[in-house]
Motif scaffolding. Structure first.
Motif, PDB file in Angstrom:
ATOM      1  N   TYR A  53       0.826  -1.209   0.000  1.00  0.00           N
ATOM      2  CA  TYR A  53       0.000   0.000   0.000  1.00  0.00           C
ATOM      3  C   TYR A  53       0.861   1.260   0.000  1.00  0.00           C
ATOM      4  N   ALA A  54       1.995   1.230   0.696  1.00  0.00           N
ATOM      5  CA  ALA A  54       2.890   2.386   0.721  1.00  0.00           C
ATOM      6  C   ALA A  54       3.376   2.733  -0.681  1.00  0.00           C
ATOM      7  N   VAL A  55       3.504   1.736  -1.537  1.00  0.00           N
ATOM      8  CA  VAL A  55       3.947   1.978  -2.915  1.00  0.00           C
ATOM      9  C   VAL A  55       2.778   2.373  -3.798  1.00  0.00           C
ATOM     10  N   LEU A  56       1.701   1.605  -3.773  1.00  0.00           N
ATOM     11  CA  LEU A  56       0.624   1.807  -4.735  1.00  0.00           C
ATOM     12  C   LEU A  56      -0.238   3.035  -4.435  1.00  0.00           C
ATOM     13  N   LYS A  57      -0.275   3.482  -3.196  1.00  0.00           N
ATOM     14  CA  LYS A  57      -1.066   4.686  -2.895  1.00  0.00           C
ATOM     15  C   LYS A  57      -0.334   5.951  -3.324  1.00  0.00           C
ATOM     16  N   ASP A  58       0.989   5.860  -3.495  1.00  0.00           N
ATOM     17  CA  ASP A  58       1.826   7.016  -3.828  1.00  0.00           C
ATOM     18  C   ASP A  58       1.995   7.064  -5.345  1.00  0.00           C
ATOM     19  N   LEU A  59       1.523   8.126  -5.979  1.00  0.00           N
ATOM     20  CA  LEU A  59       1.545   8.186  -7.443  1.00  0.00           C
ATOM     21  C   LEU A  59       2.956   8.034  -7.997  1.00  0.00           C
ATOM     22  N   GLU A  60       3.928   8.682  -7.353  1.00  0.00           N
ATOM     23  CA  GLU A  60       5.290   8.641  -7.875  1.00  0.00           C
ATOM     24  C   GLU A  60       5.907   7.251  -7.735  1.00  0.00           C
ATOM     25  N   LYS A  61       5.758   6.676  -6.550  1.00  0.00           N
ATOM     26  CA  LYS A  61       6.295   5.328  -6.350  1.00  0.00           C
ATOM     27  C   LYS A  61       5.604   4.320  -7.274  1.00  0.00           C
ATOM     28  N   ARG A  62       4.286   4.459  -7.407  1.00  0.00           N
ATOM     29  CA  ARG A  62       3.543   3.506  -8.232  1.00  0.00           C
ATOM     30  C   ARG A  62       3.949   3.619  -9.699  1.00  0.00           C
ATOM     31  N   ALA A  63       4.095   4.836 -10.200  1.00  0.00           N
ATOM     32  CA  ALA A  63       4.451   5.015 -11.606  1.00  0.00           C
ATOM     33  C   ALA A  63       5.814   4.399 -11.912  1.00  0.00           C
ATOM     34  N   ALA A  64       6.777   4.619 -11.025  1.00  0.00           N
ATOM     35  CA  ALA A  64       8.100   4.031 -11.234  1.00  0.00           C
ATOM     36  C   ALA A  64       8.045   2.513 -11.135  1.00  0.00           C
ATOM     37  N   TYR A  65       7.304   2.002 -10.156  1.00  0.00           N
ATOM     38  CA  TYR A  65       7.169   0.552  -9.984  1.00  0.00           C
ATOM     39  C   TYR A  65       6.509  -0.081 -11.206  1.00  0.00           C
ATOM     40  N   ASP A  66       5.490   0.582 -11.750  1.00  0.00           N
ATOM     41  CA  ASP A  66       4.785   0.030 -12.911  1.00  0.00           C
ATOM     42  C   ASP A  66       5.728  -0.135 -14.096  1.00  0.00           C
ATOM     43  N   ASP A  71       7.850  -6.544 -16.519  1.00  0.00           N
ATOM     44  CA  ASP A  71       8.479  -7.756 -17.069  1.00  0.00           C
ATOM     45  C   ASP A  71       8.926  -8.738 -15.987  1.00  0.00           C
ATOM     46  N   TRP A  72       8.498  -8.513 -14.742  1.00  0.00           N
ATOM     47  CA  TRP A  72       8.927  -9.378 -13.640  1.00  0.00           C
ATOM     48  C   TRP A  72       7.724 -10.062 -13.013  1.00  0.00           C
ATOM     49  N   LYS A  73       7.975 -11.229 -12.420  1.00  0.00           N
ATOM     50  CA  LYS A  73       6.943 -11.967 -11.709  1.00  0.00           C
ATOM     51  C   LYS A  73       7.356 -12.162 -10.261  1.00  0.00           C
ATOM     52  N   ALA A  74       6.370 -12.300  -9.394  1.00  0.00           N
ATOM     53  CA  ALA A  74       6.626 -12.468  -7.963  1.00  0.00           C
ATOM     54  C   ALA A  74       7.547 -13.667  -7.732  1.00  0.00           C
ATOM     55  N   GLY A  75       8.538 -13.463  -6.871  1.00  0.00           N
ATOM     56  CA  GLY A  75       9.436 -14.544  -6.488  1.00  0.00           C
ATOM     57  C   GLY A  75      10.667 -14.668  -7.350  1.00  0.00           C
ATOM     58  N   GLN A  76      10.719 -13.983  -8.500  1.00  0.00           N
ATOM     59  CA  GLN A  76      11.918 -14.050  -9.339  1.00  0.00           C
ATOM     60  C   GLN A  76      13.084 -13.355  -8.653  1.00  0.00           C
ATOM     61  N   ASP A  77      14.292 -13.906  -8.866  1.00  0.00           N
ATOM     62  CA  ASP A  77      15.488 -13.264  -8.334  1.00  0.00           C
ATOM     63  C   ASP A  77      15.647 -11.909  -9.009  1.00  0.00           C
ATOM     64  N   PHE A  78      15.867 -10.877  -8.224  1.00  0.00           N
ATOM     65  CA  PHE A  78      15.760  -9.515  -8.739  1.00  0.00           C
ATOM     66  C   PHE A  78      16.875  -8.630  -8.202  1.00  0.00           C
ATOM     67  N   ARG A  79      17.439  -7.821  -9.085  1.00  0.00           N
ATOM     68  CA  ARG A  79      18.324  -6.721  -8.713  1.00  0.00           C
ATOM     69  C   ARG A  79      17.903  -5.506  -9.533  1.00  0.00           C
ATOM     70  N   PRO A  80      17.747  -4.340  -8.906  1.00  0.00           N
ATOM     71  CA  PRO A  80      17.315  -3.166  -9.670  1.00  0.00           C
ATOM     72  C   PRO A  80      18.326  -2.836 -10.762  1.00  0.00           C
ATOM     73  N   PRO A  81      17.881  -2.657 -11.995  1.00  0.00           N
ATOM     74  CA  PRO A  81      18.802  -2.250 -13.053  1.00  0.00           C
ATOM     75  C   PRO A  81      19.414  -0.887 -12.739  1.00  0.00           C
ATOM     76  N   PRO A  82      20.633  -0.618 -13.221  1.00  0.00           N
ATOM     77  CA  PRO A  82      21.236   0.698 -12.980  1.00  0.00           C
ATOM     78  C   PRO A  82      20.351   1.808 -13.553  1.00  0.00           C
ATOM     79  N   ASP A  83      20.214   2.879 -12.789  1.00  0.00           N
ATOM     80  CA  ASP A  83      19.473   4.066 -13.225  1.00  0.00           C
ATOM     81  C   ASP A  83      18.035   3.734 -13.628  1.00  0.00           C
ATOM     82  N   TRP A  84      17.424   2.761 -12.914  1.00  0.00           N
ATOM     83  CA  TRP A  84      16.065   2.332 -13.259  1.00  0.00           C
ATOM     84  C   TRP A  84      15.062   3.458 -13.118  1.00  0.00           C
ATOM     85  N   ASN A  85      15.354   4.441 -12.271  1.00  0.00           N
ATOM     86  CA  ASN A  85      14.391   5.509 -11.993  1.00  0.00           C
ATOM     87  C   ASN A  85      14.692   6.794 -12.755  1.00  0.00           C
ATOM     88  N   ALA A  86      15.630   6.752 -13.715  1.00  0.00           N
ATOM     89  CA  ALA A  86      15.974   7.960 -14.467  1.00  0.00           C
ATOM     90  C   ALA A  86      14.753   8.455 -15.245  1.00  0.00           C
TER      91      ALA A  86
END
Length: 317
Positions: A53-66, A71-86
């Motif tokens: 809820y902390a992510v999805l209620k916040d327009l900025e966090k939600r837009a970046a997360y979307d 291209d990811w599914k729950a439980g997949q091994d994950f590392r944020p790509p460099p400059d993902w939020n540029a």
């Protein structure tokens, strides 16, 4: 770490409206509250809901997360790509932890939002208040830091449409890139932040600078590194060769007996500044392929000439 699907945690579709997100959280929070629920995993589920809820209620966090999560599914091994939020514009000073403070949410949340997003909250006043400062990370070409230039930069900001769903609005700015700017430095655009309240002045927009990955060069502070391919005879006998730099082509003198990994330093040829960086050519010896019989025979003669050469002596074999 594992990728977290916040929509799945809340039982929502990705195009859920902000009102639907709020209703889903209220229902599920009542269901899994540790003081009410008898489910064995109630405390874990309640914590996951709070994070989602902390992510999805916040327009900025939600837009970046979307953008990141499509291209990811729950439980997949994950590392944020460099400059993902540029390219995303956001509130706060970019230095604090996410909602709730560091350590209250998962490593996944902190990896995404711990440094770059914070719920700042607009200043409140009875009549007038200065607008909130805004922040964004933008990527430029390395050559821009050598020459200085003016770039047209487009930033994305989330907004709610008439159906209560999040969409992105783009706005374009012409930004002057000064000579000598480094990755991590900021450009301040006065009055380009959020509008003020009443007669309050608008806030400022701070652009954090990063560099696009370069096909030739690596950047470390103000220093620049180039992997420099040499023929075996150039490395063994020495040579004078041409090499590219972001400031133009230069001639390099290769000392006889140069080995792979050796560095040739050009002082002051890095990113400009009061104390400019240096340029390093890192030697890499490239071997020509032996396709023709004559070429194979030449390599055979080399093996005879250098019988005492033990390339793996340091390995103890």
């Amino acid at each position: 770490m594992e990728f977290k699907d916040y929509y799945k945690i809340m039982g929502l579709a990705r195009d859920a409206s902000q009102d639907e997100i709020k209703r889903a959280y209220r229902q599920l929070a009542r269901k899994y509250h540790p003081d009410v629920s008898k489910a064995a995993d109630a405390e874990v589920r309640f914590k996951e809901l709070g994070e989602a809820y902390a992510v999805l209620k916040d327009l900025e966090k939600r837009a970046a997360y979307d953008q990141l999560g499509k291209d990811w599914k729950a439980g997949q091994d994950f590392r944020p790509p460099p400059d993902w939020n540029a390219g995303f514009e956001y509130a706060g000073d970019g230095a604090g932890a996410g909602d709730g403070g560091s350590g209250e949410f998962s490593d996944f949340f902190e990896a995404l939002y711990g440094r770059h997003f914070r719920s700042g909250g607009r200043q409140q006043a009875d009549f007038h208040a200065r607008g909130e400062d805004r922040h964004a990370k933008v990527l430029i070409d390395l050559e821009d830091a050598y020459r200085g230039t003016t770039r047209s930069i487009t930033l994305q900001t989330p907004k709610i449409d008439s159906q209560g769903r999040v969409s992105m609005a783009a706005h374009t700015l012409n930004v002057t890139i000064p000579i000598g700017i480094r990755a991590g430095q900021h450009i301040r655009l006065s009055g380009q932040g959020a509008p003020g309240i009443g007669q309050g002045k608008p806030g400022d927009l701070y652009l954090e600078i990063g560099f696009h990955p370069h096909a030739l060069y690596r950047v470390d502070g103000r220093d620049i590194y180039l992997d420099l391919p040499l023929a075996p005879w150039e490395a063994a006998l020495g040579a004078t060769i041409k090499a590219p730099t972001p400031g133009g082509t230069v001639e390099l003198k290769i000392p006889p007996g140069s080995a792979s990994g050796g560095k040739l330093r050009l002082k002051g040829r890095g990113i400009p500044g009061n104390t400019p960086g240096d340029f390093y050519a890192v030697i890499r010896i490239d071997l020509p392929a032996a396709a023709a019989d004559a070429e194979k025979a030449f390599y055979g003669s080399m093996a005879e000439q250098f019988k005492s050469f033990r390339p793996r002596a340091k390995l103890g074999v």
